[in-house]
Design an enzyme around this catalytic site. Structure first.
Site, PDB file in Angstrom:
ATOM      1  N   LYS A 200      37.311 -15.805 -61.764  1.00 16.72           N
ATOM      2  CA  LYS A 200      38.669 -16.345 -61.696  1.00 16.72           C
ATOM      3  C   LYS A 200      39.743 -15.259 -61.712  1.00 16.72           C
ATOM      4  O   LYS A 200      40.754 -15.375 -61.018  1.00 16.72           O
ATOM      5  CB  LYS A 200      38.914 -17.334 -62.833  1.00 16.72           C
ATOM      6  CG  LYS A 200      38.828 -16.762 -64.233  1.00 16.72           C
ATOM      7  CD  LYS A 200      38.980 -17.854 -65.274  1.00 16.72           C
ATOM      8  CE  LYS A 200      38.820 -17.312 -66.678  1.00 16.72           C
ATOM      9  NZ  LYS A 200      39.867 -16.355 -67.042  1.00 16.72           N
ATOM     10  N   THR A 201      39.524 -14.186 -62.483  1.00 19.67           N
ATOM     11  CA  THR A 201      40.506 -13.094 -62.502  1.00 19.67           C
ATOM     12  C   THR A 201      40.591 -12.436 -61.130  1.00 19.67           C
ATOM     13  O   THR A 201      41.676 -12.071 -60.665  1.00 19.67           O
ATOM     14  CB  THR A 201      40.131 -12.047 -63.574  1.00 19.67           C
ATOM     15  OG1 THR A 201      39.998 -12.690 -64.840  1.00 19.67           O
ATOM     16  CG2 THR A 201      41.205 -10.972 -63.669  1.00 19.67           C
TER      17      THR A 201
ATOM     18  N   ASP B  43      46.479 -18.722 -66.280  1.00 18.62           N
ATOM     19  CA  ASP B  43      45.047 -18.589 -66.556  1.00 18.62           C
ATOM     20  C   ASP B  43      44.704 -19.378 -67.815  1.00 18.62           C
ATOM     21  O   ASP B  43      45.566 -19.654 -68.650  1.00 18.62           O
ATOM     22  CB  ASP B  43      44.719 -17.099 -66.735  1.00 18.62           C
ATOM     23  CG  ASP B  43      43.226 -16.833 -66.707  1.00 18.62           C
ATOM     24  OD1 ASP B  43      42.461 -17.751 -66.346  1.00 18.62           O
ATOM     25  OD2 ASP B  43      42.826 -15.701 -67.025  1.00 18.62           O
ATOM     26  N   GLU B  44      43.421 -19.729 -67.973  1.00 16.18           N
ATOM     27  CA  GLU B  44      42.923 -20.445 -69.158  1.00 16.18           C
ATOM     28  C   GLU B  44      43.761 -21.700 -69.431  1.00 16.18           C
ATOM     29  O   GLU B  44      44.144 -21.989 -70.573  1.00 16.18           O
ATOM     30  CB  GLU B  44      42.932 -19.529 -70.391  1.00 16.18           C
ATOM     31  CG  GLU B  44      42.161 -18.233 -70.226  1.00 16.18           C
ATOM     32  CD  GLU B  44      40.653 -18.421 -70.220  1.00 16.18           C
ATOM     33  OE1 GLU B  44      40.190 -19.565 -70.266  1.00 16.18           O
ATOM     34  OE2 GLU B  44      39.933 -17.399 -70.161  1.00 16.18           O
TER      35      GLU B  44
ATOM     36  N   GLN C 226      35.294 -25.313 -71.167  1.00 13.15           N
ATOM     37  CA  GLN C 226      35.517 -24.242 -72.138  1.00 13.15           C
ATOM     38  C   GLN C 226      36.767 -24.486 -72.991  1.00 13.15           C
ATOM     39  O   GLN C 226      37.330 -23.562 -73.563  1.00 13.15           O
ATOM     40  CB  GLN C 226      35.642 -22.893 -71.425  1.00 13.15           C
ATOM     41  CG  GLN C 226      34.376 -22.458 -70.716  1.00 13.15           C
ATOM     42  CD  GLN C 226      34.459 -21.051 -70.162  1.00 13.15           C
ATOM     43  OE1 GLN C 226      34.480 -20.070 -70.892  1.00 13.15           O
ATOM     44  NE2 GLN C 226      34.520 -20.949 -68.842  1.00 13.15           N
TER      45      GLN C 226
ATOM     46  N   ARG D 257      28.072 -16.635 -72.607  1.00  6.18           N
ATOM     47  CA  ARG D 257      28.466 -15.241 -72.876  1.00  6.18           C
ATOM     48  C   ARG D 257      27.324 -14.291 -72.521  1.00  6.18           C
ATOM     49  O   ARG D 257      27.538 -13.088 -72.403  1.00  6.18           O
ATOM     50  CB  ARG D 257      28.811 -15.037 -74.360  1.00  6.18           C
ATOM     51  CG  ARG D 257      29.977 -15.820 -74.956  1.00  6.18           C
ATOM     52  CD  ARG D 257      31.210 -15.771 -74.122  1.00  6.18           C
ATOM     53  NE  ARG D 257      31.261 -16.902 -73.203  1.00  6.18           N
ATOM     54  CZ  ARG D 257      32.037 -16.965 -72.131  1.00  6.18           C
ATOM     55  NH1 ARG D 257      32.802 -15.942 -71.804  1.00  6.18           N
ATOM     56  NH2 ARG D 257      32.040 -18.031 -71.350  1.00  6.18           N
TER      57      ARG D 257
END
Length: 767
Positions: A32-33, A219-220, A250, A606
């Site tokens: 996504k970044t 973002d997020e 998430q 993770r």
């Protein structure tokens, strides 16, 4: 070859869609970044958008810095004009310029958690709240929740009705806000709330920022709360070019006020929104992703998506069960040592757990085995006494209205200014309607101050001197002069020479931080200011201290791990009652269990190459031994993805790992009812036939006698169903003599196996 040719098809689609509202559902590790930074580059290079008109918002300084670096590498011209910022940093920049419209001075102070607690103690004394009945932390939590929903003190008071407890909170809320205003201070929630108030009440300011930020990326987005949603909606209200990136799977910060409905209902709020899913994962192996998919698919409140990867299947998920939490910690430490001997680095490994309390055993084992580690979530550097003292000096120099900062340092180092004098200054200031610092500037006006007047004059003169120097010196030089002229280090050495050495190292690190801040400002061609330095220090997050270049094992809670990745992840404490917690299991709110499941999904994803799940049959929690079942989340992982070492998994619902306690319990239940109580002719552990029966009968007689001695007979026995006020219903497994009381072992339906004393448990037999 274009930089956009390196993107996969959904990523490219998200980059090229520039106009109108866009929701990018980005699964864990889906790049996504990369999408956001390429989208910024595309807007500037291909669409001719002025960098000045772009705003990119994320949640942590670490993420913002990473995005900034990537944007700088992609955009050749004008990258410095793009706002890449956290929500709070963005709001501070806006408020520094326009907060005077709301009646504050632009040099406001930002209060951290410790400052808030100190202020709330004073508030409670002023409004007569007994902090033994209502804790300061509870009051601050209630106020924070109200602010996250944009509920101000006046509205809060109207909503409480006749609820006495809520009336107390409303009273504290009103006074807390009044004290913040008097101190020209804001807490973290205020940074968002005041910015929204500013935009809602000042049309010209809103118009300015709407024109400034014609293209907004967040973002997020799953972690945004109500006030953040309102802020973004206001800024994007004119041009509607709002791109939000997030993953509803998430969303794990409900306890901080995050509202998952913001992402789930995005298409309803923006009816013409485009939705693009990023499902290809670049981080983890196939088995890890399939385990994550297996767990999260049990949630109902989510948008459908399935992670996949080209990285290959990789190793199966390792599952290890131990007798005790001590054994669990020992295994993980030894396993990490083994991997390091085989060529791995310590920082390839992370140990994740549900609660901070679980870290103790790992720390002890790592120290014993000489394993370097770092706990994320420990004492924050800026919360240390010597750092808070020196920052309080800087805050007083920058904002004399900050009463908390002034009172902290008025007698640090000791100047003979006692608590009585400080209280008289405070009372005089309150009577005259002025600030604490303003009152001590004229000590002759303070009744009963006597011989302390000269000490106050000396302190005020010192602060005024520092204020004058702050206009001429760098921040580093000012801080050095404060340390020297106050004799702060000498005062530490006079208290404890050994302790002073560690504190001096921390002071040196603070000086390094000041120098680094000034260098960063110089690199960005910005002016370094004392307000700016204090702002940067106040907004630093604990996760920002994680140095990925240092070779140590990371210990952290699952909440802290979000956004990070490690080659090998250990998920510890995978037991019902711990993860998910017994409160979640027994709650009627299914949303709580779904959030816990999302937290498990975050933990699993993770891991890049290896994932090890560990659990213990029994562990000590709050001084009480708990016997817990295997976590239901483990049972949601497809059985073919799990390996348990030497034992083969045959049934997904009952992992066949050796469990002596479970076997004994099942054997007990398998016996005829009479045999459980030692009747004649039945075999028991104590013998066979009549002898065993007599032994058990004798024990029961003895038990009855002891019960009578303790003041009464238990209303229940082994095998009975009972109810506990906290844990709900369960079955009595065992009753043993325990000194002056009976130790009762109960398997609760939702909270697992608990041992407790009958007198305190107050168990009631369920008929």
């Amino acid at each position: 070859m274009s930089i956009y040719d390196t993107l996969n098809e959904p990523q490219r689609e998200a980059v090229l869609h520039t106009d109108g509202p866009l929701l990018i559902l980005a699964g864990a590790g889906s790049g996504k970044t990369r999408v956001l930074t390429h989208r910024i580059a595309y807007l500037i290079d291909e669409q001719g958008v002025n960098p000045w008109n772009i705003l990119a918002i994320t949640f942590t300084n670490k993420a913002a810095e990473e995005m900034r670096q990537r944007v700088d590498s992609l955009v050749s011209f004008g990258a410095e004009s793009i706002w890449v910022s956290t929500f709070h940093s963005m709001c501070v920049r806006i408020l520094r310029r326009f907060i005077d419209r709301l009646g504050y001075e632009n040099r406001f102070t930002i209060y951290d958690t410790d400052d808030q607690k100190t202020l709330m103690k004073e508030v409670c004394r002023k409004v007569d709240i007994d902090t033994k009945v209502i804790r300061e932390r509870s009051l601050l939590s209630a106020i924070s929740s109200a602010k996250n929903e944009m509920i101000m003190p006046e509205e809060f008071e109207l909503n409480v009705g006749g609820d006495f407890g809520q009336q107390k909170i409303a009273k504290a809320y009103r006074e807390y806000e009044a004290q913040l205003k008097a101190n020209n201070a804001l807490d973290f929630d205020d940074l968002l709330v005041k910015t929204v108030q500013l935009l809602e009440t000042q049309p010209d300011v809103l118009e300015y920022y709407q024109e400034r930020f014609r293209y907004i990326m967040v973002d997020e987005y799953q972690d945004t709360n109500t006030v953040q949603f309102r802020l973004v909606s206001l800024l994007a209200g004119k041009y509607k070019n709002l791109c939000v990136v997030g993953d509803d799977d998430q969303s794990i910060y409900k306890f901080r006020g995050a509202n998952i409905r913001n992402i789930l209902d995005f298409e309803h709020e923006f009816s013409d929104a485009r939705v693009i899913k990023l499902e290809q994962n670049y981080r983890s192996t196939g088995n890890i992703l399939n385990a994550a998919n297996g767990v999260i698919s049990n949630n109902k409140g989510r948008k459908e998506k399935t992670l996949w990867t080209d990285n290959g299947e990789g190793e199966k998920v390792h599952l290890r069960q131990f007798d005790t939490a001590y054994d669990e910690a020992e295994f993980i430490a030894e396993d990490i040592k083994r991997e390091v001997r085989n060529g791995a680095a310590y920082n390839d490994n992370a140990v994740l757990y549900r609660t901070n309390a679980q870290s103790r055993l790992f720390e002890e084992k790592f120290i014993a085995m000489n394993i370097p580690y770092k706990i994320v979530g420990g004492i924050n550097f800026y919360a240390r006494r010597e750092i808070k003292d020196l920052l309080a000096y800087l805050k007083t120099v920058d904002n004399g209205r900050d009463d908390l900062a002034v009172r902290r340092i008025i007698n640090v180092p000791k100047r003979g200014i006692g608590l009585t004098t400080i209280n008289r200054i405070q009372e005089s200031a309150a009577e005259r309607g002025i600030g604490f610092y303003e009152a001590l500037m004229a000590p002759e006006m303070i009744p009963g101050i006597g011989r302390s007047a000269s000490k106050l004059e000396s302190f005020a003169a010192l602060i005024e001197y520092f204020k004058g120097r702050s206009e001429q010196e760098s921040i580093t030089d000012l801080l050095s002069e404060i340390i020297e002229k106050t004799g702060y280090v000498e005062s530490l050495e006079s208290e404890d020479k050994l302790d002073a050495e560690a504190r001096k190292e921390n002071i040196d690190e603070l000086l390094n931080k000041a120098a680094a801040y000034e260098e960063d400002c110089q690199d960005r061609d910005e002016q370094a200011t004392l307000s700016g330095f204090l702002e940067e220090v106040a907004l630093v997050a604990d996760i920002d201290s994680l140095d990925e270049n240092q070779d140590y094992v990371v210990l952290m809670t699952l909440h802290s791990a979000k956004g990070l990745e490690f080659p090998h992840v250990y998920l510890a404490g995978m037991e019902d009652g711990l993860f998910p917690s017994y409160m979640t299991i027994t709650s009627d709110d299914n949303e709580d269990l779904e959030e816990e499941r999302r937290l498990c999904y975050v933990g699993i994803t993770r891991a890049e190459r290896e994932l090890t799940l560990t659990c213990a049959r029994r562990r000590m929690v709050r001084g009480e031994t708990q016997y817990n079942k295997l976590s239901r989340f483990i049972k949601e992982i497809p059985v073919e993805l799990i390996e348990t070492g030497s034992r083969k998994i045959e049934d997904k619902t009952e992992i066949p790992v050796q469990n002596t306690y479970s076997h004994a319990k099942q054997a007990f239940r398998a016996q005829p009812f009479a045999a459980q109580f030692g009747s004649y002719g039945s075999g028991t552990a104590g013998g066979t036939g009549k002898a065993a029966g007599k032994q058990s009968f004798s024990a029961l007689q003895k038990g009855s006698q002891l019960t009578a001695e303790k003041g009464g007979k238990l209303s229940y026995g082994v095998g009975d169903r009972v109810r506990h006020v906290k844990f709900g219903e369960g079955t009595v497994l065992d009753i043993k003599e325990g000194g002056r009381d009976y130790e009762v072992t109960v398997e609760f339906d939702g909270a697992g196996v608990r041992k407790m004393f009958a007198m305190f448990a107050k168990l009631v037999k369920v008929s």
